[in-house]
Structures are given as C-alpha cells and as structure tokens.
Scaffold this motif. Structure first.
Motif, mmCIF file in Angstrom:
data_model
loop_
_atom_site.group_PDB
_atom_site.id
_atom_site.type_symbol
_atom_site.label_atom_id
_atom_site.label_comp_id
_atom_site.label_asym_id
_atom_site.label_seq_id
_atom_site.Cartn_x
_atom_site.Cartn_y
_atom_site.Cartn_z
ATOM 1 N N UNK A 237 0.820 -1.217 0.000
ATOM 2 C CA UNK A 237 0.000 0.000 0.000
ATOM 3 C C UNK A 237 0.854 1.267 0.000
ATOM 4 N N UNK A 238 2.122 1.113 0.390
ATOM 5 C CA UNK A 238 2.989 2.302 0.457
ATOM 6 C C UNK A 238 3.166 2.888 -0.938
ATOM 7 N N UNK A 239 3.093 4.218 -1.004
ATOM 8 C CA UNK A 239 3.190 4.836 -2.331
ATOM 9 C C UNK A 239 4.641 4.878 -2.813
ATOM 10 N N UNK A 240 5.595 4.714 -1.872
ATOM 11 C CA UNK A 240 7.005 4.742 -2.268
ATOM 12 C C UNK A 240 7.511 3.325 -2.538
ATOM 13 N N UNK A 241 8.383 3.179 -3.525
ATOM 14 C CA UNK A 241 8.937 1.850 -3.800
ATOM 15 C C UNK A 241 9.839 1.371 -2.652
ATOM 16 N N UNK A 242 9.662 0.093 -2.247
ATOM 17 C CA UNK A 242 10.461 -0.478 -1.159
ATOM 18 C C UNK A 242 10.969 -1.848 -1.600
ATOM 19 N N UNK A 243 12.253 -2.099 -1.354
ATOM 20 C CA UNK A 243 12.827 -3.423 -1.638
ATOM 21 C C UNK A 243 13.563 -3.871 -0.375
ATOM 22 N N UNK A 244 13.308 -5.106 0.059
ATOM 23 C CA UNK A 244 13.972 -5.652 1.255
ATOM 24 C C UNK A 244 14.988 -6.705 0.849
ATOM 25 N N UNK A 245 16.184 -6.603 1.431
ATOM 26 C CA UNK A 245 17.237 -7.586 1.132
ATOM 27 C C UNK A 245 17.637 -8.280 2.423
ATOM 28 N N UNK A 246 17.983 -9.567 2.340
ATOM 29 C CA UNK A 246 18.467 -10.235 3.553
ATOM 30 C C UNK A 246 19.979 -10.037 3.654
ATOM 31 N N UNK A 247 20.572 -10.660 4.713
ATOM 32 C CA UNK A 247 21.999 -10.425 4.951
ATOM 33 C C UNK A 247 22.878 -10.990 3.839
ATOM 34 N N UNK A 248 22.307 -11.885 2.997
ATOM 35 C CA UNK A 248 23.101 -12.429 1.886
ATOM 36 C C UNK A 248 22.740 -11.747 0.568
ATOM 37 N N UNK A 249 22.090 -10.576 0.671
ATOM 38 C CA UNK A 249 21.708 -9.787 -0.502
ATOM 39 C C UNK A 249 20.673 -10.484 -1.384
ATOM 40 N N UNK A 250 19.862 -11.359 -0.777
ATOM 41 C CA UNK A 250 18.759 -11.951 -1.545
ATOM 42 C C UNK A 250 17.522 -11.094 -1.312
ATOM 43 N N UNK A 251 16.689 -10.945 -2.357
ATOM 44 C CA UNK A 251 15.514 -10.071 -2.230
ATOM 45 C C UNK A 251 14.435 -10.790 -1.426
ATOM 46 N N UNK A 252 14.030 -10.178 -0.316
ATOM 47 C CA UNK A 252 13.025 -10.805 0.545
ATOM 48 C C UNK A 252 11.629 -10.306 0.183
ATOM 49 N N UNK A 253 11.528 -9.017 -0.091
ATOM 50 C CA UNK A 253 10.238 -8.479 -0.521
ATOM 51 C C UNK A 253 10.457 -7.252 -1.406
ATOM 52 N N UNK A 254 9.449 -6.965 -2.222
ATOM 53 C CA UNK A 254 9.491 -5.762 -3.061
ATOM 54 C C UNK A 254 8.037 -5.418 -3.333
ATOM 55 N N UNK A 255 7.637 -4.172 -3.079
ATOM 56 C CA UNK A 255 6.225 -3.849 -3.297
ATOM 57 C C UNK A 255 5.953 -3.555 -4.778
#
Ligand code: ADP
Length: 567
Positions: A237-255
């Motif tokens: 729902x966030x209007x801003x783009x968000x990308x989450x990375x884990x400690x090994x630089x794998x993408x955990x989430x992206x809106x």
C-alpha cells in the motif's frame, strides 16, 4: 490391572511360595526326625535292654547279683512295648525269668529267657529296618515336592526375568521416542499401549499434550501467516517503492511500486540474489551501489517524464533474546519520490536566476550613473551630495555582489557549474586574489602577508572559480579582523595535494557553528553583513574540481579557512 497391583501380587506370590517351600521342608524334616526318634526310643532301647538281659543270663548261674540287672531291664522292656508280637514275647520273658528266680539252676528257663530276648531283639531290629524304610520314603517324598515346587518357582522366575524388564522398559523407550518427536516439533506423534495400567494413562496424557501443542502450533502458524500477509499488504500500500534484502543480498520483498519502477515481475526478483538480477537491470544496480546508509537523489524516467527519487538504504539489525550483540539481517532500500520538491526547487532556482540576471543590467547602469554623477565634468557636487553619491556607490556594489552570488548559486543548484580546467600555478591564484582585495585591505588597514612554498607544482584547476573562492575567504578574513591585524595566506603541499590556507586573527567562531558554516544561507548569529552564501558556493566550486574545504577556528583567537586541490 495396574503395575502397582501386579508387583504387589508378584511379591505376595513369592512370599507364599517361599513359605510353602519352607513349610514343606520343615514338615518333612520334623517327620524324619520324629521317625528316627521313635526308632531310638521304641526299638533301639529294647535292643539294649535285651542285650543286657542276654549278657546277664550268661552269668546268671555263677553270679546271682545279675538277677537284679535282668529284673531292671525286663521291667524297662515291659514299659517299652511298641511292636506287634512284642507283648507276647515280653510276657514269655517275664514268665521264664520268674521261673528262673524260683529255681536258679533251671537251665531251661534260662534258655527260654535268652530265646525270648533274642526274639524281642529280632522284632525290634525288623521294626528299625521298616521304620528306616519309611523315613527314607519321607525324605524322598520331601525332595520330590521341594524339587517340583522349586522347578515351578524357577520357571515362573525365568519367565518373569525374561518379560518384566521389557514390560517396564518398552513403554519407556516408546515414550522417550515420542518426547523427542515433540521436541522436534512433530506434534502429530501419538502413543498407544495396548494394556490397562499406568502406562495407558501416561499415553493418554501424552496424546492430549501433543494434541494441544498441535492445535497451538497451527493456531500460531495461522496467526504468523496472517501477520505476514498484513505486513505485505501494508508494504504494497505504500506509495514509495520499497525493496527488502536479507543479509546475503537476496531479495526478501518488493512492493508493486518497486516492481513497476524496476520493470520486473515478482518471480524475477523475489528470492533471487540481488547483484545477479542487477546485472540486467540498471536501476537495481544503481540502488545497490554506494554502500548501505547513504541517501542520494536518483533521476528515473517514468512514463516519459523525469522523476526524482531520494534513495535511502536502511540497514536492519537484530538482537537475539538475552544477547547484546547486533546481528545484521539485511537492509531496506527505500525510494522517496521527491519529484514535486525537485520541481519546486527548480522553479525557485530558475526564478532567482532570472531575477539576478535581469537585475544585472539595471545595476550596471546605476553604477555607471553614479560614476558619472561623481565626475566633475558632469557638474560639481557639494560635500553632502558627494557623501550621498558615495553611499549610493557602496550600496550598488553590495547589490551587485549579492546578485552575482545568487547567480552563482543558481549555477551550483542546477548542477550547471561550467569548469574551465587547466594547469595553473598556485602563486598566480594568490596574486590575483590578493590584488582583488587590495583596496579593502588597505581601507581597513589589514595587511595581507603571503607564505608560498617554493617550487610548488602547478595544479589542475579552474582559475576564475578558484580565485573567486580565495577572494571570498580573504574578504571574510578582512571583514572579521580588527583594524591593523594581519591576514596570512599560506600555500603548501601535503600528501600530494596543494593546500591554500587563509588565516586571520579576528573574532573567531564557536565550535558549535563550524560544521554548518558551509551550508547555504548560514550565518553565525550576530554577523549579518552578507548573504550567507559565500562559503556554500566556495564549497561547491572546490568540490566540483575534486577538492575539499575546511575550517579550524577558536573564538577570540581567529580562524583558518582552507581548501585543497590535487596536482
Ligand atoms: P557572508 O556573506 O554572510 O559572509 P559566508 O558564507 O561567506 O557568508 O560566511 C558565513 C558565515 O561564516 C558568516 O556569516 C560569518 O559569520 C562566518 N565567517 C566566515 N568567515 C569568517 C571569518 N574569517 N571569521 C569569523 N567568522 C567568519
């Protein structure tokens, strides 16, 4: 039946069997002892009496005193009649003895005595043999019974020894395995013991516990899944783009906003190693650059229109329960859309640029007019008019300086600093700047001394911009110095760079202001003579050439402003 009852029954059974064996043993031992006692009393004593009678009868004729011994033994025999036919023989013995007592030379009576005594001995001897046989039978029977009972008990004990440990240990082994499964979160584990004792109750309790844990686990899982979904929705729902990375630089989430901006489908991004995806995605590559915490503005074309995003890389740390150390568990890349602010900023910069530019011509005309006014050829001014013209000249110069600085600022802000780089000798810059502020320094009687290292190398710089910076530093140094105090300009090399330092012995600056001095429009409170733009523009000019600016100052003792440029 419960284990407790079974063990109690077993112990009672062992007691009963022990008593039975003991009882039977004692009974037969007493039996045998009674038989042997009877033999001794009933028969062996009779044998002794008769032996004494026979011995006495041998001496009876020659030794009459033996009669007395015979009389005593016959009487004892008469009291110890136990066997069949013994009574008749004892009566016959008494009769023959009585006859012998009357006639002591009656040898027939003596023979009858001996015969009767022999017969009585024989009867008792036979009785002894018979009774011995009975005793042996009794002993055999006792042995048989004891062997039978012992064998029976041994068989039971053997069966018990074989079965009882398993009877107790098997359920415990099963229970241990069950508990281990539960510890490994296999809550579907159940126990069944096909028996009616404490273990069945234990199995029921275990199964109940497993069932409750299973229920709890599933309810928790459902809760966690729900919370995860909720967080995913919030991020989406966030209007801003968000990308989450884990400690090994794998993408955990992206809106969705991030996916749209990156022009990627979720399956092409989620769970993937980000640098791998970035190989084919320029924007993601830019997002992953520049360390972790820096924030920077990125220009992205969205739907054919320029958009500006402020990128923030927020590192995520986690502290485990009851531990103090932070553990890095990844980072969140946040893009804030700052296009509208950027547009406003651009409009402001354009506005200032236009105004400053438009003001330049009228100010130049004003300066020209004032010059004409002060020229005697146009007409002489009285002293009052001359003062007014002088003030006018000073204020228009100030106005011109302000408009020039504002124009420079717009250049800086729009990123349009045009550098004309070339090889410049440091002393040329110093000479130019000192010459430019000569009038001010003389007017305020603040001499400028120069200390220029010999054989300085030439530097790669924009002559105009660098001179502008040095002039600005010198103007400030003169402005904030008391009269008759010197200002020193030093130029020297250090670590392969050329340093320009302007040192004054003026009012100095409090340390709390130092880190803000190079910000736009910042002025130390109480000093309001300028625009607060000079140092900000200086910083931009020097950094645009790859250099650095800085300041050291102590209140009341003066300041050193410096910049460094590479060769
Ligand atoms: P201004 O045009 O107001 O001088 P600057 O950016 O050049 O703007 O300077 C910012 C502030 O830094 C000034 O307002 C002044 O308070 C302080 N400052 C600059 N140079 C000196 C100096 N040599 N001694 C003391 N204060 C100084």
């Amino acid at each position: 039946m419960t284990i407790k009852t079974k063990v109690a029954y077993g112990v009672v059974f062992l007691f009963v069997v022990s008593f039975a064996i003991g009882g039977i043993g004692i009974f037969y031992i007493q039996q045998i002892s009674k038989d042997s006692r009877n033999i001794i009393k009933d028969n062996y004593e009779s044998l002794e009496y008769m032996q004494a009678v026979i011995e006495a009868s041998d001496l009876a004729i020659t030794h009459p005193d033996t009669l007395f011994s015979m009389e005593r033994n016959i009487r004892l025999q008469e009291e110890n009649i136990t066997e069949a036919g013994e009574l008749e023989q004892t009566q016959g013995l008494r009769k023959a003895f009585d006859k012998f007592k009357i006639n002591r030379n009656d040898s027939i009576a003596l023979i009858e005595i001996k015969q009767a005594a022999h017969t009585i001995s024989t009867i008792n001897m036979q009785a002894i043999f018979a009774k011995n046989g009975i005793a042996q039978d009794t002993a055999r029977r006792a042995s048989l019974y004891l062997i039978l009972i012992s064998t029976f008990v041994l068989l039971i004990a053997f069966t018990f020894t074989l079965n009882f440990p398993g009877y107790i240990a098997n359920p415990i082994v099963k229970l241990t395995a069950g508990i281990k499964s539960i510890a490994n979160r296999k809550y579907e584990e159940r126990l069944t013991f096909d028996r009616k004792d404490e273990f069945e109750e234990l199995a029921e309790a275990f199964n109940l516990m497993a069932e409750k844990l299973d229920e709890y686990e599933h309810s928790n899982l459902a809760k966690i899944l729900f919370e995860k979904k909720r967080i995913e929705i919030i991020i989406n729902m966030m209007s801003d783009p968000v990308v989450g990375l884990d400690e090994k630089n794998r993408v955990v989430f992206a809106n969705n906003q991030a996916l749209n901006l990156l022009n990627l489908k979720s399956e092409m991004l989620l769970g993937r190693y980000a640098p791998d995806v970035a190989l084919k995605n320029d924007l993601l590559r830019t997002l992953l650059q520049n360390g972790t915490t820096q924030s920077q503005v990125i220009k992205i074309i969205v739907d054919g229109k320029e958009n500006y995003f402020n990128k923030e890389a927020i590192p995520i740390h986690y502290t485990a329960t009851a531990e103090n150390e932070f553990v890095s568990i990844g980072q969140v890349l946040l893009l804030k859309n700052v296009t509208s602010y950027k547009e406003l900023d651009l409009a402001k910069t354009n506005f200032i640029a236009t105004i400053s530019h438009e003001l330049k011509t009228p100010i130049a005309s004003m300066q020209m007019c004032i010059k004409l006014l002060q020229d005697n050829r146009v007409g002489a001014l009285n002293s009052e008019q001359q003062d007014i013209a002088k003030t006018l000249a000073e204020e228009t110069t100030r106005l011109s300086k302000i408009t020039n600085e504002l124009l420079d600022l717009t250049q800086v802000e729009s990123g349009n600093i045009k550098l004309t780089l070339g090889k410049v000798l440091p002393f040329e810059i110093v000479n130019f700047a000192v010459e430019a502020v000569k009038f001010q320094s003389e007017r305020k009687r603040v001499p400028i001394l120069t200390e220029i290292e010999k054989d300085l190398p030439s530097i790669q710089a924009d002559m105009d911009k660098t001179s502008w910076v040095l002039i600005n530093l010198l103007t400030n140094a003169i402005r904030y110095s008391p009269e008759n105090e010197k200002v020193i300009v030093k130029v020297f090399t250090k670590n392969g760079n050329v340093y320009f330092e302007v040192q004054d012995f003026g009012i100095g600056i409090e340390s709390k202001h130092l880190d803000k001095l190079f910000d736009k429009f910042y002025q130390v409170p109480g000093t309001s003579s300028g625009t607060g733009l000079g140092l900000a523009i200086s910083k931009e000019f020097i950094e645009a050439q790859g250099g650095k600016v800085g300041v050291r100052s102590e209140i009341g003792k003066g300041s050193i402003f410096y910049f460094q440029l590479s060769q």
